[in-house]
Motif scaffolding. Structure first.
Motif, PDB file in Angstrom:
ATOM      1  N   TRP A  31       0.843  -1.203   0.000  1.00  0.00           N
ATOM      2  CA  TRP A  31       0.000   0.000   0.000  1.00  0.00           C
ATOM      3  C   TRP A  31       0.877   1.251   0.000  1.00  0.00           C
ATOM      4  CZ3 TRP A  31      -4.922   0.423  -1.227  1.00  0.00           C
ATOM      5  CH2 TRP A  31      -5.613   1.597  -0.918  1.00  0.00           C
ATOM      6  N   ILE A  56       0.958   4.167  -2.884  1.00  0.00           N
ATOM      7  CA  ILE A  56       0.825   5.592  -2.560  1.00  0.00           C
ATOM      8  C   ILE A  56       1.997   6.373  -3.144  1.00  0.00           C
ATOM      9  CG2 ILE A  56       0.879   7.301  -0.694  1.00  0.00           C
ATOM     10  CD1 ILE A  56      -0.576   5.214   1.060  1.00  0.00           C
ATOM     11  N   HIS A  58      -7.675  11.577   0.412  1.00  0.00           N
ATOM     12  CA  HIS A  58      -6.402  11.595   1.148  1.00  0.00           C
ATOM     13  C   HIS A  58      -6.557  10.894   2.493  1.00  0.00           C
ATOM     14  CE1 HIS A  58      -3.585  14.200  -1.139  1.00  0.00           C
ATOM     15  NE2 HIS A  58      -4.703  14.608  -1.707  1.00  0.00           N
ATOM     16  N   ILE A 114      -6.938   7.043   2.103  1.00  0.00           N
ATOM     17  CA  ILE A 114      -5.696   6.365   1.722  1.00  0.00           C
ATOM     18  C   ILE A 114      -4.792   6.167   2.935  1.00  0.00           C
ATOM     19  CG2 ILE A 114      -3.531   6.702   0.432  1.00  0.00           C
ATOM     20  CD1 ILE A 114      -5.353   8.008  -1.762  1.00  0.00           C
ATOM     21  N   ASN A 149      -4.136  13.735   5.325  1.00  0.00           N
ATOM     22  CA  ASN A 149      -3.326  12.522   5.436  1.00  0.00           C
ATOM     23  C   ASN A 149      -3.124  12.153   6.908  1.00  0.00           C
ATOM     24  OD1 ASN A 149      -3.069  12.732   2.653  1.00  0.00           O
ATOM     25  ND2 ASN A 149      -0.931  13.346   2.698  1.00  0.00           N
TER      26      ASN A 149
END
Length: 121
Positions: A11, A15, A39, A42, A102
Motif C-alpha cells: 500500500w 501511494i 487523502h 488512503i 493525510n
C-alpha cells in the motif's frame, strides 16, 4: 518480511508511485470526488495495515500501544513527507490541507484496528 506487513508495504508503494508521478501523467479516474476524503481514506488504510502488521509481527512482539504509536506515526510522517516531496514534482504541489487530511486519516486508522481487535476477542 512478515505476511502482515506485506499489505502495509505494498500500500505504501502504491501511494508513493501515485503521488510522485508528475501531475500531467496521472489519469483522472474520478475515484474520489472529494479530494480530502480521498487523502484521509488512503492514509486511514495505511495506518490500519501498519498497526496491524506491527502488532502481529512475531519479531516485534509489540503491545497494542507500541503498535499504535509506531503505525500512526509512520503513516502520518509518510503522508506529510509525500506532500513535501510533491512540491518539487512537475505538475504537483504541496497542499497543507492535503497533509492535514493525510494525518487525520492516519489517526483514524487506529479506530478500525481497535474495532477489529475488539471483535476478535
Amino acid at each position: 518480511m512478515n505476511i502482515y506487513l506485506i499489505g502495509a508495504f505494498l500500500w505504501s508503494l502504491l501511494i508513493l508511485v501515485l503521488t510522485l508521478t508528475p501531475g500531467e501523467s496521472v489519469p483522472d479516474v474520478g475515484l474520489f470526488d472529494y479530494d480530502k476524503l480521498g487523502h484521509a481514506f488512503i492514509f486511514f488504510v495505511l495506518s490500519f495495515l501498519s498497526i496491524n502488521g506491527i502488532y502481529r509481527h512475531p519479531r516485534y512482539n509489540a503491545k497494542v500501544n507500541k503498535a499504535v504509536i509506531i503505525g500512526v506515526l509512520f503513516s502520518a510522517f509518510y503522508g506529510f513527507t509525500i506532500e513535501l516531496i510533491q512540491s518539487v514534482i512537475p505538475g504537483r504541489s504541496m497542499e497543507a490541507m492535503d497533509a492535514i487530511a493525510n494525518i487525520i486519516g492516519a489517526i483514524l486508522g487506529l479506530s478500525l484496528f481497535y474495532l477489529m481487535n475488539k471483535l476478535r476477542t
